[in-house]
Structure formats: C-alpha cells, structure tokens
Scaffold this motif. Sequence first.
Motif, PDB file in Angstrom:
ATOM      1  N   VAL A 143     -62.368  -4.012  49.564  1.00  0.00           N
ATOM      2  CA  VAL A 143     -61.058  -4.625  49.749  1.00  0.00           C
ATOM      3  C   VAL A 143     -61.258  -6.132  49.860  1.00  0.00           C
ATOM      4  CG1 VAL A 143     -58.989  -4.735  51.183  1.00  0.00           C
ATOM      5  CG2 VAL A 143     -60.158  -2.542  50.840  1.00  0.00           C
ATOM      6  N   ALA A 144     -60.885  -6.834  48.801  1.00  0.00           N
ATOM      7  CA  ALA A 144     -61.008  -8.286  48.745  1.00  0.00           C
ATOM      8  C   ALA A 144     -59.626  -8.893  48.974  1.00  0.00           C
ATOM      9  CB  ALA A 144     -61.613  -8.709  47.414  1.00  0.00           C
ATOM     10  N   SER A 145     -59.240  -9.878  48.167  1.00  0.00           N
ATOM     11  CA  SER A 145     -57.967 -10.571  48.385  1.00  0.00           C
ATOM     12  C   SER A 145     -57.673 -11.463  47.193  1.00  0.00           C
ATOM     13  CB  SER A 145     -58.039 -11.427  49.654  1.00  0.00           C
ATOM     14  OG  SER A 145     -56.934 -12.300  49.764  1.00  0.00           O
ATOM     15  N   THR A 146     -56.385 -11.706  46.944  1.00  0.00           N
ATOM     16  CA  THR A 146     -56.042 -12.685  45.913  1.00  0.00           C
ATOM     17  C   THR A 146     -56.512 -14.083  46.286  1.00  0.00           C
ATOM     18  OG1 THR A 146     -53.850 -12.976  46.898  1.00  0.00           O
ATOM     19  CG2 THR A 146     -54.029 -11.435  45.057  1.00  0.00           C
ATOM     20  N   THR A 147     -56.760 -14.334  47.579  1.00  0.00           N
ATOM     21  CA  THR A 147     -57.274 -15.649  47.974  1.00  0.00           C
ATOM     22  C   THR A 147     -58.698 -15.873  47.469  1.00  0.00           C
ATOM     23  OG1 THR A 147     -58.095 -14.871  50.116  1.00  0.00           O
ATOM     24  CG2 THR A 147     -55.838 -15.691  50.036  1.00  0.00           C
ATOM     25  N   GLY A 148     -59.362 -14.804  47.027  1.00  0.00           N
ATOM     26  CA  GLY A 148     -60.659 -14.946  46.389  1.00  0.00           C
ATOM     27  C   GLY A 148     -60.559 -15.271  44.914  1.00  0.00           C
ATOM     28  N   THR A 184     -65.450  -1.850  42.379  1.00  0.00           N
ATOM     29  CA  THR A 184     -64.159  -2.481  42.116  1.00  0.00           C
ATOM     30  C   THR A 184     -63.789  -3.350  43.303  1.00  0.00           C
ATOM     31  OG1 THR A 184     -63.371  -0.604  40.787  1.00  0.00           O
ATOM     32  CG2 THR A 184     -61.702  -2.104  41.671  1.00  0.00           C
ATOM     33  N   ALA A 185     -63.357  -4.576  43.025  1.00  0.00           N
ATOM     34  CA  ALA A 185     -62.783  -5.432  44.058  1.00  0.00           C
ATOM     35  C   ALA A 185     -61.273  -5.248  44.024  1.00  0.00           C
ATOM     36  CB  ALA A 185     -63.162  -6.885  43.822  1.00  0.00           C
ATOM     37  N   LEU A 186     -60.730  -4.653  45.060  1.00  0.00           N
ATOM     38  CA  LEU A 186     -59.286  -4.480  45.189  1.00  0.00           C
ATOM     39  C   LEU A 186     -58.734  -5.744  45.836  1.00  0.00           C
ATOM     40  CD1 LEU A 186     -56.869  -2.536  44.875  1.00  0.00           C
ATOM     41  CD2 LEU A 186     -57.361  -1.726  47.184  1.00  0.00           C
ATOM     42  N   CYS A 187     -57.838  -6.442  45.137  1.00  0.00           N
ATOM     43  CA  CYS A 187     -57.423  -7.789  45.535  1.00  0.00           C
ATOM     44  C   CYS A 187     -55.918  -7.839  45.803  1.00  0.00           C
ATOM     45  CB  CYS A 187     -57.791  -8.791  44.451  1.00  0.00           C
ATOM     46  SG  CYS A 187     -59.541  -8.808  44.011  1.00  0.00           S
ATOM     47  N   PRO A 188     -55.484  -7.488  46.990  1.00  0.00           N
ATOM     48  CA  PRO A 188     -54.064  -7.603  47.301  1.00  0.00           C
ATOM     49  C   PRO A 188     -53.716  -8.986  47.834  1.00  0.00           C
ATOM     50  CG  PRO A 188     -55.192  -6.503  49.099  1.00  0.00           C
ATOM     51  CD  PRO A 188     -56.237  -6.817  48.052  1.00  0.00           C
ATOM     52  N   GLY A 189     -52.443  -9.339  47.706  1.00  0.00           N
ATOM     53  CA  GLY A 189     -51.928 -10.477  48.434  1.00  0.00           C
ATOM     54  C   GLY A 189     -51.737 -10.083  49.885  1.00  0.00           C
ATOM     55  N   TYR A 190     -50.900 -10.814  50.606  1.00  0.00           N
ATOM     56  CA  TYR A 190     -50.687 -10.506  52.016  1.00  0.00           C
ATOM     57  C   TYR A 190     -50.141  -9.088  52.167  1.00  0.00           C
ATOM     58  CZ  TYR A 190     -51.270 -15.472  53.139  1.00  0.00           C
ATOM     59  OH  TYR A 190     -51.770 -16.741  53.290  1.00  0.00           O
ATOM     60  N   VAL A 191     -50.780  -8.328  53.060  1.00  0.00           N
ATOM     61  CA  VAL A 191     -50.386  -6.948  53.328  1.00  0.00           C
ATOM     62  C   VAL A 191     -49.823  -6.887  54.741  1.00  0.00           C
ATOM     63  CG1 VAL A 191     -51.164  -4.544  53.391  1.00  0.00           C
ATOM     64  CG2 VAL A 191     -52.249  -6.163  51.815  1.00  0.00           C
ATOM     65  N   PRO A 211     -48.855  -1.542  53.221  1.00  0.00           N
ATOM     66  CA  PRO A 211     -50.233  -1.038  53.237  1.00  0.00           C
ATOM     67  C   PRO A 211     -50.362   0.315  52.551  1.00  0.00           C
ATOM     68  CG  PRO A 211     -49.266  -0.965  55.433  1.00  0.00           C
ATOM     69  CD  PRO A 211     -48.331  -1.752  54.580  1.00  0.00           C
ATOM     70  N   GLU A 212     -49.280   1.098  52.553  1.00  0.00           N
ATOM     71  CA  GLU A 212     -49.317   2.401  51.879  1.00  0.00           C
ATOM     72  C   GLU A 212     -49.560   2.234  50.374  1.00  0.00           C
ATOM     73  OE1 GLU A 212     -46.994   2.689  55.623  1.00  0.00           O
ATOM     74  OE2 GLU A 212     -46.901   1.349  53.884  1.00  0.00           O
ATOM     75  N   ASP A 213     -48.986   1.164  49.785  1.00  0.00           N
ATOM     76  CA  ASP A 213     -49.202   0.933  48.349  1.00  0.00           C
ATOM     77  C   ASP A 213     -50.649   0.551  48.062  1.00  0.00           C
ATOM     78  OD1 ASP A 213     -46.554   1.469  47.969  1.00  0.00           O
ATOM     79  OD2 ASP A 213     -45.982  -0.553  47.341  1.00  0.00           O
ATOM     80  N   VAL A 214     -51.237  -0.239  48.945  1.00  0.00           N
ATOM     81  CA  VAL A 214     -52.631  -0.642  48.758  1.00  0.00           C
ATOM     82  C   VAL A 214     -53.544   0.577  48.859  1.00  0.00           C
ATOM     83  CG1 VAL A 214     -54.493  -2.120  49.593  1.00  0.00           C
ATOM     84  CG2 VAL A 214     -52.122  -2.932  49.673  1.00  0.00           C
ATOM     85  N   ALA A 215     -53.282   1.425  49.848  1.00  0.00           N
ATOM     86  CA  ALA A 215     -54.091   2.638  49.995  1.00  0.00           C
ATOM     87  C   ALA A 215     -53.929   3.558  48.792  1.00  0.00           C
ATOM     88  CB  ALA A 215     -53.690   3.373  51.281  1.00  0.00           C
ATOM     89  N   GLU A 216     -52.717   3.672  48.288  1.00  0.00           N
ATOM     90  CA  GLU A 216     -52.476   4.532  47.128  1.00  0.00           C
ATOM     91  C   GLU A 216     -53.210   4.010  45.896  1.00  0.00           C
ATOM     92  OE1 GLU A 216     -51.200   7.831  45.132  1.00  0.00           O
ATOM     93  OE2 GLU A 216     -51.036   7.395  47.280  1.00  0.00           O
ATOM     94  N   ALA A 217     -53.193   2.692  45.699  1.00  0.00           N
ATOM     95  CA  ALA A 217     -53.914   2.116  44.567  1.00  0.00           C
ATOM     96  C   ALA A 217     -55.407   2.376  44.686  1.00  0.00           C
ATOM     97  CB  ALA A 217     -53.635   0.615  44.487  1.00  0.00           C
ATOM     98  N   LEU A 233     -58.874  -5.116  40.717  1.00  0.00           N
ATOM     99  CA  LEU A 233     -57.486  -4.683  40.627  1.00  0.00           C
ATOM    100  C   LEU A 233     -56.678  -5.580  41.548  1.00  0.00           C
ATOM    101  CD1 LEU A 233     -55.339  -2.687  39.653  1.00  0.00           C
ATOM    102  CD2 LEU A 233     -55.963  -1.189  41.563  1.00  0.00           C
ATOM    103  N   VAL A 234     -55.757  -6.339  40.952  1.00  0.00           N
ATOM    104  CA  VAL A 234     -54.956  -7.303  41.700  1.00  0.00           C
ATOM    105  C   VAL A 234     -53.593  -6.702  42.006  1.00  0.00           C
ATOM    106  CG1 VAL A 234     -53.891  -9.588  41.655  1.00  0.00           C
ATOM    107  CG2 VAL A 234     -56.141  -9.231  40.598  1.00  0.00           C
ATOM    108  N   LEU A 235     -53.167  -6.823  43.259  1.00  0.00           N
ATOM    109  CA  LEU A 235     -51.845  -6.366  43.702  1.00  0.00           C
ATOM    110  C   LEU A 235     -51.126  -7.566  44.296  1.00  0.00           C
ATOM    111  CD1 LEU A 235     -52.935  -3.121  45.599  1.00  0.00           C
ATOM    112  CD2 LEU A 235     -52.284  -3.321  43.198  1.00  0.00           C
TER     113      LEU A 235
END
Length: 245
Positions: A143-148, A184-191, A211-217, A233-235
């Motif tokens: 679990v990474a981040s779009t800030t990366g 895979t680096a999962l890269c969400p914005g603010y959760v 957070p449910e969407d991030v977990a589902e992805a 994968l960017v969210l």
Amino acid sequence: MSARTALVTGASRGIGELVARRLAAEGFDLTISARSTAPLDELAAALTAEHGVRVAVAGADMSLEEDVRRLADVHRDIHGGLDLLVLNAGMGAIGAFADYPVRRLDKMLAINLRSAYVLTQELLPLLRVAGRDRPHGGRVIAVASTTGIVGEPLNSAYGATKAALISWCETFSTEESTGGVSATALCPGYVATAMTEGLAETVPQDQMLPPEDVAEALVGLTRLTRRTVVPQLVLTRPGPHLWRA
C-alpha cells in the motif's frame, strides 16, 4: 489444493482490517500483524468463527528489524507457505520540508520501506514456491500512495518513502515475475481512515476514498493469475485534477 495463505501487516484497523476480512471471506488462511495484539485477537476470533479459516496473530513494531524478522518466523512456523504478502503497515506525518525533523524521516523510512524490504526478503522462498506451484502465483501488494507519484505540499518525507516503495515493487517484479512472483504498488489518494482525520479541514473525509474501495481493489488483484503483472494501481478522488492525493 490447500487454502491460499496471506500475511497482512497493519491489520488492526482501517484498510488492513478490511483486507483481512475480505481475504478470510475468500478462504485465505491468515497471519495478521500490528503493534497491539488486543484488536488482532478479536479480529482473529471473529474471522475463524465466520469463515472457518486459520488466523495467526503476531505483534510487531515494523520500525524494529528484529520484530520484522520474528513476524516472518511466526508465519513460517504456523502456516508453512505463503501466497500473498500485503504490506499495509505504514506511518504518515506531514510537515514543511524546511524544518522537517530528520529523525521522523528515519523512522518513516524504517516503517514504510525498510520493513517491506526485510519482510519480503525473509518470505521470498515461500513466495517462490507459490509462484512455481500455484495458478495465482506468489504476490506482494504494497500500500503506497499517490504522493509517491506526484508531489504534494507538506509530504516531502512521506511521499519520498512511498516513491521508493513504488520503485522497489517495480524492480522486484523485473527480477521475480518470470518465476510467478510479482509485486504491485497500490497507490490511493487520501483515504478516509484514522490516519487522515487531521486533514479533514483541507479535504473533508466524505470526499476522500472509502477504505472499503481500497480494500476491494487490493483483493481484486489476488484473483489474477501469475501470468499477469500489475506494477502499480492508482486510485484517485473524483474532480478536475486526477493527479493529487
């Protein structure tokens, strides 16, 4: 074929807890880890009762290398194999670069990057077995981040650790994916989790990613076969500027 097995760090709340719940519903046996074991014990009991899966609990401070290596030992001793490693444990702390405490950067690097590096090294032999023998292979999801990916004010330290994590995932896959193991680096914005509550004045939590969407992805990635590699994968949130946290 025996049940698939996963290790989830940072599983006591937020994204990690939701991921553990969804993986248990998919039939994964689990090792769940966090600094405090009390919420993990409750979660483990609930998942075993609801889904009949085996759930091991391991307390670990991911800033301490000895804890990280002990976590790997616990998983090996109890489950023997590993199909999925979810690197969710993380630390976030914002602040202007000009006077950001370097000691805080050092701790963030230890938790957000070094622990992932060490834990995956420890468990790579098990992932390679899954890569060879299992149709889904061995998979690491960090679990990474779009800030990366794109700079955000006040995130010089956090973003740098996540950028390094993203780069590591890509390099890991170039070395291991022909053997059925990928990252895979999962890269969400603010959760909308406890970690981002302090940002509510800047970005209301009802505008953050659920957070449910991030977990589902994340769990969706586990359904892919070993023949497919997803480097990142960017969210992101709806709006006119997609490349933002």
